[in-house]
Every structure is written in C-alpha cells, then in structure tokens.
Write a protein that holds these residues in place. Structure first.
Motif, mmCIF file in Angstrom:
data_model
loop_
_atom_site.group_PDB
_atom_site.id
_atom_site.type_symbol
_atom_site.label_atom_id
_atom_site.label_comp_id
_atom_site.label_asym_id
_atom_site.label_seq_id
_atom_site.Cartn_x
_atom_site.Cartn_y
_atom_site.Cartn_z
ATOM 1 N N PRO A 58 17.961 41.014 35.338
ATOM 2 C CA PRO A 58 18.612 40.801 36.643
ATOM 3 C C PRO A 58 19.727 39.760 36.558
ATOM 4 O O PRO A 58 19.683 38.706 37.198
ATOM 5 N N ASP A 59 20.735 40.050 35.745
ATOM 6 C CA ASP A 59 21.897 39.182 35.641
ATOM 7 C C ASP A 59 22.759 39.413 36.879
ATOM 8 O O ASP A 59 23.415 40.436 37.018
ATOM 9 N N VAL A 60 22.745 38.433 37.791
ATOM 10 C CA VAL A 60 23.347 38.618 39.107
ATOM 11 C C VAL A 60 24.839 38.887 39.016
ATOM 12 O O VAL A 60 25.378 39.772 39.685
ATOM 13 N N LEU A 61 25.561 38.141 38.176
ATOM 14 C CA LEU A 61 27.014 38.256 38.123
ATOM 15 C C LEU A 61 27.461 39.544 37.450
ATOM 16 O O LEU A 61 28.584 40.003 37.660
ATOM 17 N N LEU A 62 26.604 40.149 36.642
ATOM 18 C CA LEU A 62 26.895 41.469 36.095
ATOM 19 C C LEU A 62 26.497 42.558 37.078
ATOM 20 O O LEU A 62 27.195 43.567 37.230
ATOM 21 N N ALA A 63 25.368 42.357 37.773
ATOM 22 C CA ALA A 63 24.896 43.354 38.735
ATOM 23 C C ALA A 63 25.858 43.504 39.908
ATOM 24 O O ALA A 63 26.086 44.612 40.401
ATOM 25 N N MET A 64 26.451 42.402 40.366
ATOM 26 C CA MET A 64 27.327 42.478 41.532
ATOM 27 C C MET A 64 28.600 43.273 41.243
ATOM 28 O O MET A 64 29.244 43.772 42.162
ATOM 29 N N GLN A 65 28.943 43.432 39.950
ATOM 30 C CA GLN A 65 30.128 44.212 39.603
ATOM 31 C C GLN A 65 29.916 45.716 39.784
ATOM 32 O O GLN A 65 30.859 46.500 39.645
ATOM 33 N N GLN A 66 28.680 46.129 40.095
ATOM 34 C CA GLN A 66 28.414 47.524 40.418
ATOM 35 C C GLN A 66 28.736 47.835 41.874
ATOM 36 O O GLN A 66 28.865 49.008 42.243
ATOM 37 N N LEU A 67 28.869 46.806 42.719
ATOM 38 C CA LEU A 67 29.170 47.021 44.130
ATOM 39 C C LEU A 67 30.612 47.495 44.283
ATOM 40 O O LEU A 67 31.509 47.004 43.588
ATOM 41 N N PRO A 68 30.879 48.428 45.175
ATOM 42 C CA PRO A 68 32.256 48.871 45.392
ATOM 43 C C PRO A 68 33.163 47.706 45.781
ATOM 44 O O PRO A 68 32.787 46.866 46.601
ATOM 45 N N GLY A 69 34.353 47.662 45.187
ATOM 46 C CA GLY A 69 35.311 46.605 45.491
ATOM 47 C C GLY A 69 35.193 45.376 44.626
ATOM 48 O O GLY A 69 35.999 44.454 44.743
ATOM 49 N N ILE A 70 34.173 45.336 43.739
ATOM 50 C CA ILE A 70 33.987 44.185 42.855
ATOM 51 C C ILE A 70 34.022 44.670 41.409
ATOM 52 O O ILE A 70 33.271 45.568 41.036
ATOM 53 N N ASN A 71 34.894 44.091 40.606
ATOM 54 C CA ASN A 71 34.935 44.423 39.189
ATOM 55 C C ASN A 71 35.475 43.233 38.411
ATOM 56 O O ASN A 71 35.733 42.169 38.988
ATOM 57 N N SER A 72 35.636 43.399 37.120
ATOM 58 C CA SER A 72 36.199 42.361 36.261
ATOM 59 C C SER A 72 37.293 42.986 35.419
ATOM 60 O O SER A 72 37.062 43.973 34.724
ATOM 61 N N ILE A 73 38.470 42.426 35.484
ATOM 62 C CA ILE A 73 39.614 42.984 34.787
ATOM 63 C C ILE A 73 39.429 42.955 33.270
ATOM 64 O O ILE A 73 40.002 43.755 32.543
ATOM 65 N N ASP A 74 38.586 42.031 32.766
ATOM 66 C CA ASP A 74 38.330 41.961 31.323
ATOM 67 C C ASP A 74 36.843 42.065 30.988
ATOM 68 O O ASP A 74 36.402 41.635 29.932
ATOM 69 N N GLU A 75 36.030 42.587 31.927
ATOM 70 C CA GLU A 75 34.595 42.820 31.707
ATOM 71 C C GLU A 75 33.833 41.554 31.354
ATOM 72 O O GLU A 75 33.027 41.532 30.426
ATOM 73 N N THR A 76 34.073 40.462 32.091
ATOM 74 C CA THR A 76 33.338 39.223 31.893
ATOM 75 C C THR A 76 32.808 38.737 33.240
ATOM 76 O O THR A 76 33.191 39.242 34.297
ATOM 77 N N VAL A 77 31.935 37.734 33.209
ATOM 78 C CA VAL A 77 31.443 37.124 34.441
ATOM 79 C C VAL A 77 32.247 35.879 34.802
ATOM 80 O O VAL A 77 31.954 35.213 35.794
ATOM 81 N N SER A 78 33.246 35.540 33.987
ATOM 82 C CA SER A 78 34.116 34.407 34.291
ATOM 83 C C SER A 78 35.474 34.878 34.794
ATOM 84 O O SER A 78 36.399 34.078 34.919
ATOM 85 N N ASN A 79 35.596 36.171 35.082
ATOM 86 C CA ASN A 79 36.833 36.711 35.631
ATOM 87 C C ASN A 79 36.496 37.874 36.565
ATOM 88 O O ASN A 79 36.854 39.022 36.311
ATOM 89 N N ILE A 80 35.766 37.561 37.637
ATOM 90 C CA ILE A 80 35.324 38.565 38.602
ATOM 91 C C ILE A 80 36.375 38.701 39.695
ATOM 92 O O ILE A 80 36.790 37.707 40.303
ATOM 93 N N ASN A 81 36.807 39.919 39.930
ATOM 94 C CA ASN A 81 37.865 40.187 40.901
ATOM 95 C C ASN A 81 37.284 40.953 42.087
ATOM 96 O O ASN A 81 36.752 42.042 41.920
ATOM 97 N N VAL A 82 37.356 40.356 43.258
ATOM 98 C CA VAL A 82 36.853 40.969 44.486
ATOM 99 C C VAL A 82 38.042 41.383 45.339
ATOM 100 O O VAL A 82 38.836 40.544 45.769
#
Length: 668
Positions: free
Chosen positions: A92-116
């Motif tokens: 249950p890695d929260v910062l990775l799981a939240m990237q599955q929500l529509p409108g949330i992703n990471s431009i470089d697939e990391t948890v230190s660069n989350i783009n909402v």
C-alpha cells in the motif's frame, strides 16, 4: 481501582463507596454512578445505553480497489490497512497508488514528481500529522518516504479543498497516522530486495500507547538485482553514470547508497474528552560516490556525495467538549536539508551546494454542530518559514548564500450543510491570509456542493482559490550531481511572486448494480510561476521570467464489480499551456502536459489470493527539438544549439503493462 465483572455482569464493591463509579463497556456509552445511588438497594442494576457512532458518508466505497474510497466532500481516502491490490503494486504505497486516480500522474514515473492536473510536484501540499513534507521519496523518487505499514488514513483533494489547507496551488495530500482509540499491542517485521522494515505498537497503559516504525535499506551491503535496476534508473544521465562513459580518462568509480526512515508516536487519553498526541519523523537518503584514476605521476581520487534529510516533530491537544463541540491546538516544526559535493578529477574543481528549510508554526481549530443540518468550523494558523541556499566553487572561486524568511497568518471560517434527506451536501469556506514581510492581505474562497436526486446519480460542483509562497526551481541541470537538481526558494514579491490559483470543476457520477461511471470537467489557472520552476532544457533554461499556465480537461472512469472480480478503465484529457512575460511565442504547451492518458485494470480477489493485470498508455510529453544537428553560432554568445519553438514536438507515446499477485497464509 479497577474491577472487572463476571460473565453475567455481576460485581461487588467493599463498603463504604466514597468516590464516583465509572462503568464502561466497549460499544456502550460510559456511565457515571454517584455513591449515594448505590445505597438504594443491595444489588443495583446499572443499565448502559448503546453507543451510536456516525460514520463518514462515502460516495464510492471501492474506488479502483479496496481501501480506496471517494467521500461526499469530493476527496479520496486511502486506508493502507484495508488496501487490496493494484497492477504493479503489491504494497500500500500511497504515493504510487494515488497515481492510478484520474488526473494524477508522474511525468517521470517517480513519487518525487507527482503532477496533479498539469501542476508541478512542489505545488502539491504533503503533510504528515500536520507536518509539511518537503521530501516525499527514497531513492530520489522511486519509493515513498513513509512506511506503508504506518498510515491509518490518507486524504487526497484535487479541488474544493478545505479552507484549513494552505500553501498549495494544486492538490492537498493529508497523511494521518493518529488513531482515535488506543488499540492493542502489535508488531510486524518485513523485508524485500531493497531493505528491512519494522513496526510496533506498545500499549504502555490503559489510556496510552507508543507507535514506532522504521525502515533501513541494505543496498550499501547487498547488491540484489532490484537495487541494480533501481540504481540504473535513478542515476542515469547524471554525473554518477557519465563518468563511466568518459573516453578521455580511464575513470574507476564506485557508489554507495542507502536510505532510512523512522517515526515515533505517543498517544495519551485523559478521561473521555481529551487526547494528547506527540509525533516525530526522520527521513534520510545518502549517496557517496568515489572516483579515481592513475596518471603518469600519481593516483588521483575524489569523493562526491549527496545527502537528503528531513526531521519533523509535532504535538497536539484535542478536546471533545460535548458530542457537538470539538477543539484542537497543535504546534509543529519541520527541517529539510539537501547538500551535495561534486568533485571533478578532470578539472580539479569542487562544487558544494546546500538547500535548507526550517518551517514551524501552530494552529487552533474549533468545530461546533449548530443543529443536525449545519456544522460550523473556525481556526487560526501561524507559520514561519526560512529557506537558505548556498553555492561554493573552488575554481574559479565563487561563493553565494541567500536566506529568505516569511511569516504568515491565516484566519479560517467554514460552514457545512447536510440536508435531512441526505440529497444535498455543501461546504463553503474562506481563508484570509496575511504575509507580514509583504504587507499582503488576501482571501481564498472554497466551495463544494453535491446533489443526489436519487441513489443512482450524484452531481458535484467544486471551486477554490489557493496560493503558496515556497516553490522549487532548477537553476542548472547539473546541480546536486544532477540527481536532486531542484531547490526550494521563497517568494520575494518581485521576480518570484506569490503563486495564486483558481480552479473549478463539474462532475457526474452514476452507480447501479456494480457499475460506477463518473465524468468530471475542470478548469485550472495558476499565476506567478517562474521559468526556472518548469525545468526547461532548451533556449529557456537560463532565462528568468514569470508567467502562468492554464489547464482545461476531462477525467472519465467506468468500473464494474462482480463478486470477487472487478475491472475499470479511465481516460484523462487535458490541454495545458504556458504564458510567460517577454517570451516568444506568447503561448506554448506546458512541459508537464500529457494530452491523453488511458489506464485500465482487471482485479480478482478470492479469500487470501489477489491478482491484478493492468495497462497504461499516454501520449509523450512535449520537447523542444533543435533546428539542426550541428552546433552553430548563437548571436553574440558563441557556439550553441539553435532550437525550434519551445515544446513544439513530443517524444514517443508510452505503453506499459503491469502484473501483480499476492497470497497471504498463516503459518500457525
């Protein structure tokens, strides 16, 4: 003194009884009995009333997977202890799981660069028990900085945020690990190919407990294939890997990396009305990089390093005056530091850099339910933040230290309305901010309205205005060894303005017979951004300008749930454009624009067995191509690259397939 009744509820007390008697049982309201009441008869019957708990209303209980739900205020809740499974994610890695929500992703697939919704990572507010986090990842972004065993609940708000959240122009991610009850003793140990983790809850008394969690990587001792892949991924295109590819000098290099995190919590109940919480936090990443070569006359060695450290502490007192009235007072402090030393053998140059943040403050909040329909909340928040940046070079000699401090005050008012038939819920709030150094006073309204004409449909309207004074910039791509090249700075109300945002969205949700269909359209504009904050790597890299970005988009989700099987498909479209002062063209695509995203998954759960298969496809991010493959003379600056219009092309589309499976079994 304490007495436990028999199975039939019978108990005896020695006479005479001089003090009040407190009778309690789980699931029932505690009752106070006076000594004179016990004198009425020889065996008094004490009847307890059932305790009624009002649960927080949920719009969607299982959103994508178990443990993720959508609340009636438009926010999303993730409970790690109830987390199911997602493709490519078994913990249950929260910062990775939240990237599955529509409108949330990471431009470089990391948890230190989350783009909402097209924003940068620093425009999100991350808090842990009231402490603002300026560092969110281990391995410089590949792993979340907080242990997945720790968090009890995570609240994610993309829009319509509560007025109690400030310092962000994008989303708010509130991580809370403060349970309302004391709980029982528990301990867990875990390991994977990266490190070890430990968690324990110690019940020190009937009304107090300690929570301790810790993780430590063994990557500096053991080199598993997982670490090799992670290392190759995070250190690519940095000083660490470029040295190995040098054709001029036969460098020998070796790196040593490890990380750890630690949290400690204390919870004390004082009677039935008061709770005291004390929390502390430590997050660390450490990289040592040694390089050496043999010349005709001597052996040359240099050591470079990069260290990233977060320390935080908070204390809070929560008082429940009555069933309708609650107050809280809390204070916090947060320290963040990243420092790097880049020693070059070839040029005999040593470059030292440091970025330090000290953030502290306190808050007072009060919640009072006027009647079954209205609930009013108010509060005050004080914050003082200081950020220092330092650079030092030995050849040629150069030294710079810049320190900025801001003190801000916020008055908060919020009113909630929930109709008696549960068809209308609304929350309206306003946050009044005052920044001492600028003499700046401004208000930020927030509103959220949801209407459910029946059990099948829900219509939702969200709108907000927000601001922030601390942001991240990239001055040079090679800063901090090119790994953690972003540094935090403060607004100065001149060339670095206070960022201000406006956002509105309208959404519709339909639920029936295991089907969930939702669509949401949004508009978002952020003013006061800087070109340095967008990490350009083209003709704009060394140009300092201020401007804005505007995003319009649509988020769509369809989900079907059977007994143990459910599947979902999401699609996100957004159009994200910059507008900078004195930069031509006047309007061009954002570096964080991902025009189209399609995400899908099929999940099956049967008792202790879980399996998930999913895919993700999205269009390539914008890039600025050179007009020629050869170096040309650029005006008066000498040889250089002549670029096309900023972000006028795109890299290739991205497609990924993930598979995860887990099985839990009891040894005894």
């Amino acid at each position: 003194k304490k007495i436990v009744t028999g199975s039939d509820g019978y108990f005896e007390l020695p006479r005479p009884v001089m003090t009040d008697l407190v009778v309690g049982q789980m699931g029932f309201q505690t009752r106070m009995v006076k000594p004179k009441e016990l004198l009425d008869n020889d065996c008094k019957e004490i009847v307890l009333s059932l305790e009624v708990n009002e649960l927080e209303e949920i719009v969607t209980e299982r959103y994508l997977t178990s443990g993720i739900s959508k609340k009636k205020d438009g926010s999303f809740s993730i409970k790690p202890d109830q987390f199911g499974i997602l493709p490519g994610l078994t913990e249950p890695d929260v910062l990775l799981a939240m990237q599955q929500l529509p409108g949330i992703n990471s431009i470089d697939e990391t948890v230190s660069n989350i783009n909402v919704r097209g924003g940068t990572h620093d425009q999100n507010l991350f808090t842990w028990n009231g402490i603002r986090l300026f560092q969110t990842g281990h391995f410089f972004g590949l792993i979340s900085a907080l242990s997945p065993n720790l968090a009890h609940q995570v609240k994610i708000s993309k829009n319509g945020t509560s007025a109690f959240y400030g310092e962000s122009v994008s989303s708010a991610i509130d991580i809370s690990s403060r349970p309302s009850d004391i709980g029982n003793n528990t301990t867990s140990l875990g390991t994977n190919m990266i490190g070890l983790e430990f968690y324990t809850r110690i019940k020190s008394g009937e009304n107090a407990n300690f929570d301790i969690s810790a993780r430590r990587s063994f990557t500096d001792v053991l080199d598993f294939p997982t670490y090799s892949k992670y290392s190759k991924r995070i250190f690519q295109n940095t000083v660490v890997t470029q040295l190995n590819n040098s054709m001029d000098v036969n460098y020998k290099s070796d790196k040593e990396f490890f990380f750890y995190d630690f949290t400690g919590q204390y919870h004390q109940k004082l009677g039935d009305k008061d709770d005291i919480y004390v929390d502390m936090l430590c997050i660390n990443n450490s990289l040592d990089f040694a390089q050496g070569t043999i010349t005709e006359t001597r052996v040359v060695t240099e050591v470079s390093d990069l260290n990233q450290l977060t320390l935080g502490g908070t204390a809070a007192w929560r008082r429940k005056w009555s069933d309708t009235h609650t107050s809280e007072f809390g204070l916090y402090g947060s320290y963040y530091n990243v420092d790097g030393r880049n020693a070059s053998i070839e040029f005999n140059q040593v470059k030292e850099q440091e970025n330090t943040i000290l953030d502290a403050g306190f808050h007072i909040s009060d919640s009072y339910r006027l009647n079954p329909l209205f609930n009013i909340k108010s509060g005050y928040q004080y914050n003082e933040i200081g950020i220092e940046n330092g650079d030092k070079v030995n050849e040629p000699q150069y030294s710079r230290t810049v320190k900025e401090v801001l003190r801000s005050h916020a008055l908060i008012g919020e009113l909630e309305y929930d109709s008696s038939n549960r068809k209308i819920y609304s929350r309206a709030g306003i946050r009044g901010n005052y920044i001492e150094q600028f003499g700046m006073l401004y208000a930020e309204p927030r509103i959220q309205v949801s209407f459910s004409p029946n059990v099948l449909w829900q219509i939702e309207l969200l709108a907000e205005q927000k601001s922030q004074t601390a942001s991240q910039i990239v001055e040079l791509q090679g800063d901090f060894l090119g790994i953690e090249k972003r540094r935090w700075i403060l607004s100065n109300d001149k060339d670095i303005p206070v960022q201000r945002s406006r956002q509105a969205s309208v959404g519709v949700t339909y639920k029936d017979k295991g089907w969930l269909v939702s669509i949401e359209n949004f508009y978002k504009k952020v003013n006061g951004i800087t070109s340095y904050g967008q990490a350009f790597q083209d003709q704009l890299e060394l140009i300092q300008a201020t401007g804005s970005y505007t995003v319009v988009g649509t988020e769509f989700l369809v989900q079907k749930q059977f007994k143990g099987f459910y599947a979902w498909l999401s699609y996100t479209w957004n159009d994200n454009d910059y507008s900078f002062d004195n930069i031509i063209p006047e309007k061009f695509p954002s570096s964080f624009e991902i025009k189209h995203t399609v995400n899908s998954a099929a999940i099956y759960e049967w008792h202790n067995f879980k399996v998930a298969l999913g895919s993700k496809w999205y269009t390539g991010k914008p890039v600025t191509p050179p007009l020629s493959q050869t170096v040309a003379n650029v005006a008066d600056s000498g040889p250089g690259i002549i670029y096309a219009s900023p972000n006028s092309a795109h890299i290739g589309n991205f497609f990924q397939v993930n598979f995860s499976a887990s099985y839990v079994f009891n040894i005894t």
